[in-house]
Scaffold this active site. Structure first.
Site, PDB file in Angstrom:
ATOM      1  N   PHE A  15      -6.178 -12.453   1.087  1.00 20.58           N
ATOM      2  CA  PHE A  15      -7.537 -11.937   1.189  1.00 20.58           C
ATOM      3  C   PHE A  15      -8.039 -11.396  -0.149  1.00 20.58           C
ATOM      4  O   PHE A  15      -8.901 -10.535  -0.202  1.00 20.58           O
ATOM      5  CB  PHE A  15      -7.591 -10.842   2.262  1.00 20.58           C
ATOM      6  CG  PHE A  15      -6.988 -11.290   3.566  1.00 20.58           C
ATOM      7  CD1 PHE A  15      -7.744 -12.002   4.491  1.00 20.58           C
ATOM      8  CD2 PHE A  15      -5.647 -11.051   3.850  1.00 20.58           C
ATOM      9  CE1 PHE A  15      -7.184 -12.448   5.683  1.00 20.58           C
ATOM     10  CE2 PHE A  15      -5.078 -11.487   5.035  1.00 20.58           C
ATOM     11  CZ  PHE A  15      -5.845 -12.187   5.958  1.00 20.58           C
ATOM     12  N   GLY A  41       2.195  -4.294  -0.137  1.00 19.73           N
ATOM     13  CA  GLY A  41       1.438  -5.211   0.710  1.00 19.73           C
ATOM     14  C   GLY A  41       1.330  -6.580   0.069  1.00 19.73           C
ATOM     15  O   GLY A  41       0.251  -7.008  -0.336  1.00 19.73           O
ATOM     16  N   ASP A  66       6.862  -5.004   0.836  1.00 21.52           N
ATOM     17  CA  ASP A  66       6.174  -5.319   2.099  1.00 21.52           C
ATOM     18  C   ASP A  66       7.233  -5.364   3.198  1.00 21.52           C
ATOM     19  O   ASP A  66       8.302  -5.940   2.989  1.00 21.52           O
ATOM     20  CB  ASP A  66       5.475  -6.691   1.992  1.00 21.52           C
ATOM     21  CG  ASP A  66       4.422  -6.894   3.066  1.00 21.52           C
ATOM     22  OD1 ASP A  66       4.710  -6.623   4.251  1.00 21.52           O
ATOM     23  OD2 ASP A  66       3.313  -7.328   2.737  1.00 21.52           O
ATOM     24  N   GLY A  70       3.405  -7.626   8.899  1.00 27.80           N
ATOM     25  CA  GLY A  70       1.953  -7.673   9.052  1.00 27.80           C
ATOM     26  C   GLY A  70       1.347  -6.303   9.262  1.00 27.80           C
ATOM     27  O   GLY A  70       1.997  -5.398   9.783  1.00 27.80           O
ATOM     28  N   HIS A 139      -4.272  -0.617   6.513  1.00 28.01           N
ATOM     29  CA  HIS A 139      -5.586  -0.011   6.306  1.00 28.01           C
ATOM     30  C   HIS A 139      -5.897   1.113   7.295  1.00 28.01           C
ATOM     31  O   HIS A 139      -7.038   1.559   7.376  1.00 28.01           O
ATOM     32  CB  HIS A 139      -6.673  -1.081   6.355  1.00 28.01           C
ATOM     33  CG  HIS A 139      -6.690  -1.935   5.107  1.00 28.01           C
ATOM     34  ND1 HIS A 139      -5.702  -1.866   4.158  1.00 28.01           N
ATOM     35  CD2 HIS A 139      -7.573  -2.856   4.661  1.00 28.01           C
ATOM     36  CE1 HIS A 139      -5.981  -2.713   3.175  1.00 28.01           C
ATOM     37  NE2 HIS A 139      -7.108  -3.331   3.452  1.00 28.01           N
ATOM     38  N   HIS A 164      -6.980  -2.028  -3.286  1.00 32.20           N
ATOM     39  CA  HIS A 164      -7.815  -3.112  -2.756  1.00 32.20           C
ATOM     40  C   HIS A 164      -8.621  -2.664  -1.540  1.00 32.20           C
ATOM     41  O   HIS A 164      -8.230  -1.747  -0.836  1.00 32.20           O
ATOM     42  CB  HIS A 164      -6.944  -4.319  -2.374  1.00 32.20           C
ATOM     43  CG  HIS A 164      -7.738  -5.574  -2.179  1.00 32.20           C
ATOM     44  ND1 HIS A 164      -7.529  -6.430  -1.132  1.00 32.20           N
ATOM     45  CD2 HIS A 164      -8.753  -6.107  -2.921  1.00 32.20           C
ATOM     46  CE1 HIS A 164      -8.384  -7.460  -1.246  1.00 32.20           C
ATOM     47  NE2 HIS A 164      -9.130  -7.280  -2.311  1.00 32.20           N
TER      48      HIS A 164
HETATM   49 MG    MG Z   1      -6.536  -6.273   0.911  1.00 30.52          MG
END
Ligand code: MG
Length: 205
Positions: A15, A41, A66, A70, A139, A164
């Protein structure tokens, strides 16, 4: 600036926008001379390729952290769930095979150190000063705050903190990354650099 990557970056799931990836590469070119870089991540390795190529050029190292299970939005039934990244036998998301494939294809196995763990666990005994930290993990407020508190303090003077998915307008996106960007600014420890698309950049004083 022409940045030539070893693979077609659009063949990697993720992304991260092109201008954001290029900004990561540019920042890491200098920051990786100050110390190793760390990203939180990695997902399928898109940002890892940008950061890893810069680290490789400087003979530095990129820690790619990571848990590969997910984030909240990648889980079964959620908005960004990808059936190709789901291990049905274990009934769990598993992005690690795709990540390894990306790193091997990009010729970065001599530069990238994958760490398959949560941010809290990986940071528990961490003591290596870092030239750059890129936060692109979960997030939720809790996940973003944990990432910030776990890693921001390890950045050396002159090093870079990149975050990000900065959306100052709540209608445009989730607020947790923006909140830790604000925390970093309010800490007095960082000087804010220009934001690139949704990539927040700060330099450690
Ligand atoms: Mg991102």
């Amino acid at each position: 600036m022409t940045l030539s990557l070893p693979i077609d970056i659009h063949s990697v799931k993720g992304f991260l926008a092109d201008d954001e990836g290029q900004a990561l590469y540019q920042q890491a070119l200098h920051a990786s001379t100050l110390g190793p870089c760390l990203e939180v991540g990695s997902y399928c390795g898109k940002s890892t390729v940008y950061l890893g190529c810069a680290c490789r050029r400087q003979n530095s190292v990129l820690y790619a952290l990571d848990h590969h299970r997910g984030s909240e939005e990648h889980q079964l039934g959620e908005e960004y769930h990808d059936p190709e990244l789901y291990d049905a036998q274990r009934a769990a998301v598993d992005t690690f095979p795709a990540f390894r494939h990306t790193i091997a294809r990009a010729g970065l196995e001599d530069t990238v150190v994958p760490i398959v763990a949560s941010s809290a666990l990986a940071s528990r005994q961490w003591s290596t000063p870092l030239g750059m930290v890129f936060i692109d993990g979960g997030h939720s407020e809790e996940a973003a705050q944990t990432d910030y508190r776990s890693w921001a303090g390890h950045i050396v003077s002159g090093g870079i903190l990149a975050i990000h998915d900065i959306f100052p307008d709540p209608a445009a996106g989730g607020q947790a990354p923006y909140h830790i960007w604000q925390l970093a600014r309010a800490s007095g420890l960082f000087e804010a650099l220009a934001t690139v698309n949704t990539l927040g950049l700060l330099r450690r004083r």
